[in-house]
Design a protein around this motif. Structure first.
Motif, PDB file in Angstrom:
ATOM      1  N   UNK A 114       0.862  -1.176   0.000  1.00 21.58           N
ATOM      2  CA  UNK A 114       0.000   0.000   0.000  1.00 21.58           C
ATOM      3  C   UNK A 114       0.900   1.227   0.000  1.00 21.58           C
ATOM      4  N   UNK A 115       0.836   1.962  -1.100  1.00 23.58           N
ATOM      5  CA  UNK A 115       1.803   3.042  -1.316  1.00 23.58           C
ATOM      6  C   UNK A 115       1.154   4.417  -1.326  1.00 23.58           C
ATOM      7  N   UNK A 116       2.005   5.394  -1.105  1.00 28.62           N
ATOM      8  CA  UNK A 116       1.671   6.794  -1.343  1.00 28.62           C
ATOM      9  C   UNK A 116       2.512   7.292  -2.513  1.00 28.62           C
ATOM     10  N   UNK A 117       1.833   7.964  -3.432  1.00 28.03           N
ATOM     11  CA  UNK A 117       2.462   8.542  -4.618  1.00 28.03           C
ATOM     12  C   UNK A 117       1.952   9.959  -4.745  1.00 28.03           C
ATOM     13  N   UNK A 118       2.806  10.868  -5.184  1.00 30.17           N
ATOM     14  CA  UNK A 118       2.358  12.248  -5.345  1.00 30.17           C
ATOM     15  C   UNK A 118       2.731  12.782  -6.718  1.00 30.17           C
ATOM     16  N   UNK A 119       2.032  13.829  -7.122  1.00 31.58           N
ATOM     17  CA  UNK A 119       2.312  14.488  -8.379  1.00 31.58           C
ATOM     18  C   UNK A 119       2.289  15.998  -8.178  1.00 31.58           C
ATOM     19  N   UNK A 120       3.455  16.627  -8.123  1.00 31.61           N
ATOM     20  CA  UNK A 120       3.503  18.090  -8.020  1.00 31.61           C
ATOM     21  C   UNK A 120       2.970  18.728  -9.291  1.00 31.61           C
ATOM     22  N   UNK A 121       2.564  19.965  -9.226  1.00 31.46           N
ATOM     23  CA  UNK A 121       2.039  20.645 -10.421  1.00 31.46           C
ATOM     24  C   UNK A 121       3.058  20.647 -11.549  1.00 31.46           C
ATOM     25  N   UNK A 122       2.631  20.180 -12.716  1.00 29.05           N
ATOM     26  CA  UNK A 122       3.486  20.206 -13.888  1.00 29.05           C
ATOM     27  C   UNK A 122       4.595  19.179 -13.905  1.00 29.05           C
TER      28      UNK A 122
END
Length: 121
Positions: free
Chosen positions: A36-44
């Motif tokens: 079970x993971x956490x992934x993020x996507x910053x703007x752009x």
């Protein structure tokens, strides 16, 4: 069908700790071989894997964030949690919780809808 739902504040002040919770529905976070993971996507920018907790409670972190990251889980609530300390505006992103099997670095077959987090004073 397993569903994931992120929850947490949408705005965090610099230097504070960001805390997000992922609730897993119609599936157990202790099911064998699941990560079970956490992934993020910053703007752009692209997706960045942050860390994972596995079915046994073992944790894994990306090296660049390891010193500021803590993952935990609550099996009674079927939830897992991300804490990211000393946040800066560079931590502004959409944060997703995900599921994968057999490994933490690929094969994410379930995603939450994502939660937008802004770091700003």
């Amino acid at each position: 069908q397993v569903q994931l739902q992120e929850s947490g504040p949408g705005l965090v002040k610099p230097s504070q700790t960001l805390s997000l919770t992922c609730t897993v529905m119609s599936g157990s976070i202790t099911a064998t071989y699941y990560y079970w993971s956490w992934i993020r996507q910053p703007p752009g920018k692209g997706l960045e894997w942050i860390g994972a907790v596995n079915w046994r409670g073992g944790t894994y972190y990306t090296s660049s964030l390891k010193s500021r990251t803590s993952l935990s889980r609550d099996t009674s609530k079927n939830q897992f949690t991300l804490e990211l300390s000393s946040v800066t505006p560079e931590d502004t992103a959409v944060y997703y919780c995900t599921r994968s099997v057999n490994t933490w670095y690929s094969g994410y077959d379930r995603w939450g809808q994502g939660t937008q987090v802004a770091v700003s004073s």
